[in-house]
Scaffold this motif. Structure first.
Motif, PDB file in Angstrom:
ATOM      1  N   MET A   1      21.074  14.268 -29.781  1.00 37.10           N
ATOM      2  CA  MET A   1      21.863  14.525 -28.347  1.00 37.10           C
ATOM      3  C   MET A   1      21.380  13.681 -27.575  1.00 37.10           C
ATOM      4  O   MET A   1      20.398  13.107 -27.500  1.00 37.10           O
ATOM      5  N   HIS A   2      22.425  13.051 -26.690  1.00 33.65           N
ATOM      6  CA  HIS A   2      22.217  12.412 -25.689  1.00 33.65           C
ATOM      7  C   HIS A   2      22.737  13.116 -24.362  1.00 33.65           C
ATOM      8  O   HIS A   2      23.504  13.823 -24.200  1.00 33.65           O
ATOM      9  N   ILE A   3      21.837  12.970 -23.422  1.00 32.71           N
ATOM     10  CA  ILE A   3      21.857  13.275 -22.044  1.00 32.71           C
ATOM     11  C   ILE A   3      21.716  12.339 -20.789  1.00 32.71           C
ATOM     12  O   ILE A   3      20.977  11.439 -20.913  1.00 32.71           O
ATOM     13  N   THR A   4      22.962  12.272 -20.235  1.00 33.92           N
ATOM     14  CA  THR A   4      22.914  11.272 -19.078  1.00 33.92           C
ATOM     15  C   THR A   4      22.874  11.909 -17.798  1.00 33.92           C
ATOM     16  O   THR A   4      23.576  12.924 -17.605  1.00 33.92           O
ATOM     17  N   THR A   5      21.966  11.603 -16.920  1.00 30.80           N
ATOM     18  CA  THR A   5      21.988  11.954 -15.660  1.00 30.80           C
ATOM     19  C   THR A   5      22.990  11.372 -14.737  1.00 30.80           C
ATOM     20  O   THR A   5      22.888  10.042 -14.541  1.00 30.80           O
ATOM     21  N   LEU A   6      23.870  12.082 -14.142  1.00 34.38           N
ATOM     22  CA  LEU A   6      24.747  11.787 -13.402  1.00 34.38           C
ATOM     23  C   LEU A   6      24.536  11.931 -11.934  1.00 34.38           C
ATOM     24  O   LEU A   6      24.890  11.197 -11.009  1.00 34.38           O
ATOM     25  N   GLY A   7      23.610  13.044 -11.628  1.00 33.61           N
ATOM     26  CA  GLY A   7      22.971  13.232 -10.280  1.00 33.61           C
ATOM     27  C   GLY A   7      21.622  13.937 -10.250  1.00 33.61           C
ATOM     28  O   GLY A   7      21.560  14.595 -11.343  1.00 33.61           O
ATOM     29  N   TYR A  22      24.862  16.743 -15.482  1.00 31.68           N
ATOM     30  CA  TYR A  22      24.365  16.075 -16.629  1.00 31.68           C
ATOM     31  C   TYR A  22      25.337  15.961 -17.536  1.00 31.68           C
ATOM     32  O   TYR A  22      25.906  17.105 -17.875  1.00 31.68           O
ATOM     33  N   LEU A  23      25.406  15.053 -18.224  1.00 30.46           N
ATOM     34  CA  LEU A  23      26.562  14.726 -19.405  1.00 30.46           C
ATOM     35  C   LEU A  23      25.843  14.959 -20.679  1.00 30.46           C
ATOM     36  O   LEU A  23      24.921  14.137 -21.063  1.00 30.46           O
ATOM     37  N   LEU A  24      25.906  16.102 -21.387  1.00 23.13           N
ATOM     38  CA  LEU A  24      25.528  16.151 -22.543  1.00 23.13           C
ATOM     39  C   LEU A  24      26.453  15.672 -23.694  1.00 23.13           C
ATOM     40  O   LEU A  24      27.578  16.234 -23.892  1.00 23.13           O
ATOM     41  N   GLU A  25      25.973  15.094 -24.759  1.00 24.94           N
ATOM     42  CA  GLU A  25      26.779  14.519 -25.696  1.00 24.94           C
ATOM     43  C   GLU A  25      26.266  14.607 -27.300  1.00 24.94           C
ATOM     44  O   GLU A  25      24.934  14.249 -27.339  1.00 24.94           O
ATOM     45  N   SER A  26      26.877  15.331 -28.081  1.00 24.58           N
ATOM     46  CA  SER A  26      26.481  15.564 -29.700  1.00 24.58           C
ATOM     47  C   SER A  26      27.530  15.585 -30.523  1.00 24.58           C
ATOM     48  O   SER A  26      28.514  16.159 -30.523  1.00 24.58           O
ATOM     49  N   GLY A  27      27.583  14.308 -31.384  1.00 29.05           N
ATOM     50  CA  GLY A  27      28.753  14.084 -32.011  1.00 29.05           C
ATOM     51  C   GLY A  27      29.948  13.818 -31.217  1.00 29.05           C
ATOM     52  O   GLY A  27      29.885  13.051 -30.177  1.00 29.05           O
ATOM     53  N   THR A  28      30.867  14.687 -31.434  1.00 34.92           N
ATOM     54  CA  THR A  28      32.268  14.529 -30.601  1.00 34.92           C
ATOM     55  C   THR A  28      32.297  15.514 -29.511  1.00 34.92           C
ATOM     56  O   THR A  28      33.491  15.668 -28.843  1.00 34.92           O
ATOM     57  N   THR A  29      31.147  16.494 -29.341  1.00 34.81           N
ATOM     58  CA  THR A  29      31.102  17.263 -28.151  1.00 34.81           C
ATOM     59  C   THR A  29      30.594  16.677 -26.865  1.00 34.81           C
ATOM     60  O   THR A  29      29.530  16.149 -26.995  1.00 34.81           O
ATOM     61  N   MET A 141      18.084  26.889 -18.759  1.00 28.96           N
ATOM     62  CA  MET A 141      18.921  26.944 -19.999  1.00 28.96           C
ATOM     63  C   MET A 141      18.011  26.164 -20.941  1.00 28.96           C
ATOM     64  O   MET A 141      17.216  25.191 -20.799  1.00 28.96           O
ATOM     65  N   ARG A 142      18.107  26.618 -22.318  1.00 25.39           N
ATOM     66  CA  ARG A 142      17.675  26.018 -23.237  1.00 25.39           C
ATOM     67  C   ARG A 142      18.787  25.476 -24.101  1.00 25.39           C
ATOM     68  O   ARG A 142      19.836  26.377 -24.729  1.00 25.39           O
ATOM     69  N   ILE A 143      18.720  24.091 -24.708  1.00 29.19           N
ATOM     70  CA  ILE A 143      19.855  23.442 -25.215  1.00 29.19           C
ATOM     71  C   ILE A 143      19.629  22.963 -26.563  1.00 29.19           C
ATOM     72  O   ILE A 143      18.365  22.143 -26.574  1.00 29.19           O
ATOM     73  N   GLU A 144      20.123  23.243 -27.632  1.00 32.81           N
ATOM     74  CA  GLU A 144      19.482  22.895 -28.721  1.00 32.81           C
ATOM     75  C   GLU A 144      20.862  22.593 -29.698  1.00 32.81           C
ATOM     76  O   GLU A 144      21.996  22.942 -29.447  1.00 32.81           O
ATOM     77  N   HIS A 145      20.437  21.406 -30.536  1.00 38.00           N
ATOM     78  CA  HIS A 145      21.060  20.921 -31.560  1.00 38.00           C
ATOM     79  C   HIS A 145      20.368  20.791 -32.917  1.00 38.00           C
ATOM     80  O   HIS A 145      19.362  19.696 -32.575  1.00 38.00           O
ATOM     81  N   GLN A 146      20.919  21.167 -33.808  1.00 34.45           N
ATOM     82  CA  GLN A 146      20.034  21.084 -35.032  1.00 34.45           C
ATOM     83  C   GLN A 146      18.475  21.529 -34.745  1.00 34.45           C
ATOM     84  O   GLN A 146      18.353  22.558 -34.304  1.00 34.45           O
ATOM     85  N   ASP A 147      17.562  20.857 -34.837  1.00 35.46           N
ATOM     86  CA  ASP A 147      16.007  21.008 -34.759  1.00 35.46           C
ATOM     87  C   ASP A 147      15.777  20.215 -33.404  1.00 35.46           C
ATOM     88  O   ASP A 147      14.468  20.336 -33.051  1.00 35.46           O
ATOM     89  N   ARG A 148      16.566  19.774 -32.734  1.00 36.69           N
ATOM     90  CA  ARG A 148      15.955  19.106 -31.183  1.00 36.69           C
ATOM     91  C   ARG A 148      16.660  20.009 -30.074  1.00 36.69           C
ATOM     92  O   ARG A 148      17.439  20.882 -30.176  1.00 36.69           O
ATOM     93  N   SER A 149      15.731  19.960 -29.126  1.00 37.99           N
ATOM     94  CA  SER A 149      16.176  20.831 -27.890  1.00 37.99           C
ATOM     95  C   SER A 149      15.545  20.293 -26.627  1.00 37.99           C
ATOM     96  O   SER A 149      14.691  19.433 -26.334  1.00 37.99           O
ATOM     97  N   ILE A 150      16.269  20.923 -25.504  1.00 34.27           N
ATOM     98  CA  ILE A 150      16.092  20.499 -24.068  1.00 34.27           C
ATOM     99  C   ILE A 150      15.999  21.642 -23.503  1.00 34.27           C
ATOM    100  O   ILE A 150      16.803  22.662 -23.539  1.00 34.27           O
ATOM    101  N   ALA A 151      15.083  21.723 -22.468  1.00 31.12           N
ATOM    102  CA  ALA A 151      14.917  22.726 -21.508  1.00 31.12           C
ATOM    103  C   ALA A 151      15.306  22.371 -20.270  1.00 31.12           C
ATOM    104  O   ALA A 151      14.723  21.352 -19.554  1.00 31.12           O
ATOM    105  N   TYR A 152      16.105  23.161 -19.543  1.00 27.20           N
ATOM    106  CA  TYR A 152      16.752  22.550 -18.140  1.00 27.20           C
ATOM    107  C   TYR A 152      16.307  23.877 -17.254  1.00 27.20           C
ATOM    108  O   TYR A 152      17.035  25.061 -17.342  1.00 27.20           O
TER     109      TYR A 152
END
Length: 244
Positions: A1-7, A22-29, A141-152
């Motif tokens: 996952m990529h997460i970009t801070t917009l503000g 925050y812009l969250l990107e994973s593959g084409t999502t 929020m807990r955000i997950e992709h495969q075995d990676r995770s972000i808690a917001y």
């Protein structure tokens, strides 16, 4: 996952920046998490609006949703110009029925309610939501992709449920509205020390401080968080990108 801070500002944007987004990107999502004041202009620096799959809103305070209504107009115009062929899905935790209904903008935008305990999958990204302690109802929020995770954390004062939601997260994106000396003086927000304590108790891989105050020395926030957490700690500002 990529997460970009917009503000990353609380309340109102600093010059050439934005409040929460925050812009969250994973593959084409591509998913926009929160859409505060100034976020729409920043978002277009990093992705075409035609490619945006969904928006997820933590709560109804305007520093988290102000630009969503302009985003609706953008989606309408792009659709009418033939540049976008599908509606934008907006998932929101907003208790006021009329405000929730305003997020529906058929046929261009479709609004769906979310609540604590819900699980949501958008593309290949999974969301889990927890209830916060804030003047209006708000979701972490807990955000997950495969075995990676972000808690917001979104906006909240301390509660033990944050530890469970954030447990083992590769990155903890924590609001940090207050300096330690303000503990107990302002409801609904975390101090830097509490953000550090949360990262330590949750065994997070790194701590990123956001929802920053418009006063004081922000490096003090980092030092106060480091009093409780020995892992990497940093502030985030518009344009920062993290690979998880």
């Amino acid at each position: 996952m990529h997460i970009t801070t917009l503000g990353s500002w609380g309340a109102y944007p600093a010059a050439q920046s934005a409040t929460s987004g925050y812009l969250l990107e994973s593959g084409t999502t591509r998913i926009l998490v929160d859409c505060g004041s100034g976020v729409l202009a920043q978002l277009q620096r990093y992705t075409e609006l035609e490619w945006l799959d969904a928006v997820v809103l933590s709560h109804s305070h305007t520093d988290h949703i102000a630009d969503v209504y302009c985003l609706q107009y953008a989606i309408m115009i792009l659709t009418e110009l033939g540049k976008r062929s599908r509606p934008l899905d907006i998932y929101a935790h907003i208790e006021e029925p009329e405000r929730m209904e305003s997020l529906n903008y058929p046929p261009y935008c479709r609004a769906y309610p979310i609540d604590a305990g819900d699980r949501l999958t958008i593309g290949d990204v999974r969301f889990q939501f927890g209830r916060n302690v804030h003047p209006v109802s708000c979701l972490s929020m807990r955000i997950e992709h495969q075995d990676r995770s972000i808690a917001y954390t979104a906006d909240t004062e301390w509660h033990d449920g944050l530890v469970e939601l954030s447990w083992g997260a590769d990155m903890l994106l924590s609001e940090c509205s207050l300096y330690n000396q303000q503990f107990g003086k302002i409801r609904g927000h975390l101090t830097a020390g509490e953000a550090g304590r949360l990262a330590a108790l949750a065994d997070a891989g790194r701590l990123v401080l956001t929802h920053l105050p418009h006063y004081g020395d922000h490096q003090t926030l980092v030092r106060q968080a480091q009093e409780h957490y020995s892992g990497p700690v940093q502030l985030t500002y518009t344009g920062d990108c993290f690979v998880i």
